[in-house]
Design an enzyme around this catalytic site. Structure first.
Site, PDB file in Angstrom:
ATOM      1  CB  SER A   9       7.121  22.993  24.505  1.00 37.43           C
ATOM      2  OG  SER A   9       7.864  21.983  23.842  1.00 37.43           O
ATOM      3  CG  ASP A  36       7.538  18.953  25.836  1.00 37.17           C
ATOM      4  OD1 ASP A  36       7.494  19.904  25.042  1.00 37.17           O
ATOM      5  OD2 ASP A  36       6.657  18.718  26.672  1.00 37.17           O
ATOM      6  CG  HIS A  67       4.907  17.209  29.774  1.00 36.16           C
ATOM      7  ND1 HIS A  67       4.345  17.573  28.565  1.00 36.16           N
ATOM      8  CD2 HIS A  67       4.131  16.205  30.251  1.00 36.16           C
ATOM      9  CE1 HIS A  67       3.283  16.811  28.329  1.00 36.16           C
ATOM     10  NE2 HIS A  67       3.133  15.982  29.341  1.00 36.16           N
ATOM     11  N   GLY A 143       3.521  13.799  22.039  1.00 37.15           N
ATOM     12  CA  GLY A 143       4.596  13.132  21.320  1.00 37.15           C
ATOM     13  C   GLY A 143       5.312  14.041  20.352  1.00 37.15           C
ATOM     14  CG  PHE A 144       5.472  13.877  17.180  1.00 35.40           C
ATOM     15  CD1 PHE A 144       4.672  12.770  17.450  1.00 35.40           C
ATOM     16  CD2 PHE A 144       6.806  13.669  16.805  1.00 35.40           C
ATOM     17  CE1 PHE A 144       5.174  11.478  17.323  1.00 35.40           C
ATOM     18  CE2 PHE A 144       7.310  12.374  16.668  1.00 35.40           C
ATOM     19  CZ  PHE A 144       6.489  11.277  16.927  1.00 35.40           C
ATOM     20  N   GLY A 146       3.837  20.995  16.867  1.00 37.36           N
ATOM     21  CA  GLY A 146       3.251  21.378  15.590  1.00 37.36           C
ATOM     22  C   GLY A 146       1.925  20.722  15.252  1.00 37.36           C
ATOM     23  CG  ASP A 178       2.135  21.102  26.341  1.00 38.34           C
ATOM     24  OD1 ASP A 178       2.898  20.319  26.924  1.00 38.34           O
ATOM     25  OD2 ASP A 178       2.401  21.619  25.245  1.00 38.34           O
ATOM     26  N   GLY A 179      -0.102  22.160  23.708  1.00 40.35           N
ATOM     27  CA  GLY A 179      -0.336  21.496  22.426  1.00 40.35           C
ATOM     28  C   GLY A 179      -1.203  22.344  21.521  1.00 40.35           C
ATOM     29  N   GLY A 180      -0.601  22.848  20.452  1.00 38.22           N
ATOM     30  CA  GLY A 180      -1.349  23.637  19.481  1.00 38.22           C
ATOM     31  C   GLY A 180      -1.757  25.001  19.987  1.00 38.22           C
ATOM     32  CB  SER A 201       5.349  25.163  16.482  1.00 36.64           C
ATOM     33  OG  SER A 201       4.059  24.801  16.912  1.00 36.64           O
TER      34      SER A 201
HETATM   35  C1  DX5 Z   1       3.515  17.511  22.718  1.00 38.00           C
HETATM   36  C2  DX5 Z   1       4.321  18.324  23.707  1.00 38.00           C
HETATM   37  C3  DX5 Z   1       3.994  19.778  23.552  1.00 38.00           C
HETATM   38  C4  DX5 Z   1       4.391  20.264  22.211  1.00 38.00           C
HETATM   39  C5  DX5 Z   1       3.919  21.676  22.068  1.00 38.00           C
HETATM   40  O1  DX5 Z   1       3.737  16.201  22.968  1.00 38.00           O
HETATM   41  O2  DX5 Z   1       3.998  17.942  25.021  1.00 38.00           O
HETATM   42  O3  DX5 Z   1       4.689  20.562  24.524  1.00 38.00           O
HETATM   43  O4  DX5 Z   1       5.780  20.202  22.088  1.00 38.00           O
HETATM   44  O5  DX5 Z   1       4.273  22.047  20.787  1.00 38.00           O
HETATM   45  P1  DX5 Z   1       3.273  22.938  19.946  1.00 38.00           P
HETATM   46  O6  DX5 Z   1       3.084  24.191  20.782  1.00 38.00           O
HETATM   47  O7  DX5 Z   1       4.042  23.163  18.687  1.00 38.00           O
HETATM   48  O8  DX5 Z   1       2.026  22.149  19.787  1.00 38.00           O
END
Ligand code: DX5
Length: 222
Positions: A9, A36, A67, A143-144, A146, A178-180, A201
């Site tokens: 991302s 994103d 996305h 949304g974010f 990390g 996707d995410g964490g 991240s």
């Molecule tokens: C969350 C995004 C993800 C996020 C992934 O809303 O869709 O792509 O940026 O970031 P990490 O890998 O840091 O969770």
């Protein structure tokens, strides 16, 4: 069987040098680039539109996917494709007419994918499996970057895998998470059935650099 694909991302990238960042990601060995797109309505955050993606297009030969964390993916679908995205990921929760939206994306020449927020059941994609080449099972609330990985999504990933097998689509439709996603979480997601692994991240945070992060994540996912 589907290949294991590692992709970033670009949310954590340095936007003051986005072209260099995208080139560095390609050099580090990622398989595609995920953008994103956030509209500040469907999710609280606001990121970038098609013009920013278009500015990075010439800096990489990799496939781009958008996305679309937006309420109105139909309105700008063509703009994201013209900007250089070959796949558009729409949220089931944002589409009143998901079947029509995916049909439109296919008619525009891109492939369509459906993203499912953590609370959305896998059954939401049951009647559009013929219109997609990927399902994105969100492992955070979007949304974010990390945020912490939600391990209770693993049974949902396995359920999507079973649905694809039952429909005879398991070789044609990717399962993305996707995410964490990072060194401690990627194996669980992959063993549940995910084959496209998005990291933000974890890629940009690795003190040993992007190439090490990509190689390490790929080894843990395979
Ligand atoms: C969350 C995004 C993800 C996020 C992934 O809303 O869709 O792509 O940026 O970031 P990490 O890998 O840091 O969770």
């Amino acid at each position: 069987t589907r290949p294991t694909l590692i992709a970033p991302s670009v949310l954590p990238a340095d936007f003051s040098k986005l072209g260099e960042e995208v080139a560095a990601l390609e050099a580090a060995g990622v398989d595609l680039i995920q953008w994103d797109v956030m509209d500040g309505q469907f999710v609280p955050n606001l990121t970038f539109g098609p013009d920013v993606i278009a500015s990075a297009r010439s800096h990489s030969t990799l496939p781009f996917e958008a996305h679309l964390m937006v309420y109105t993916p139909d309105v700008m679908a063509k703009n994201y494709i013209d900007a250089g995205c070959s796949r558009l990921i729409v949220h089931a929760e944002a589409c009143t007419h998901l079947h029509r939206t995916l049909g439109n994306i296919n008619e525009l020449g891109a492939t369509g994918a459906v993203a499912l927020n953590p609370a959305t059941p896998a059954s939401a994609i049951e009647h559009v499996l013929d219109l997609i080449d990927m399902v994105l099972v969100m492992t955070v609330n979007p949304g974010f970057g990390g945020q912490a990985y939600i391990p209770t999504m693993e049974p949902k990933i396995a359920e999507v895998q079973r649905m694809l097998e039952a429909a005879g689509r398991a070789d044609d439709v990717h399962i993305e998470v996707d995410g964490g996603i990072g060194p401690d979480t990627i194996a669980g997601a992959a063993s549940a059935g995910a084959n496209v692994l998005i990291a933000g991240s974890a890629l940009f945070r690795d003190p040993e650099g992007l190439e090490h992060a990509v190689t390490d994540l790929r080894a843990r996912a395979e």
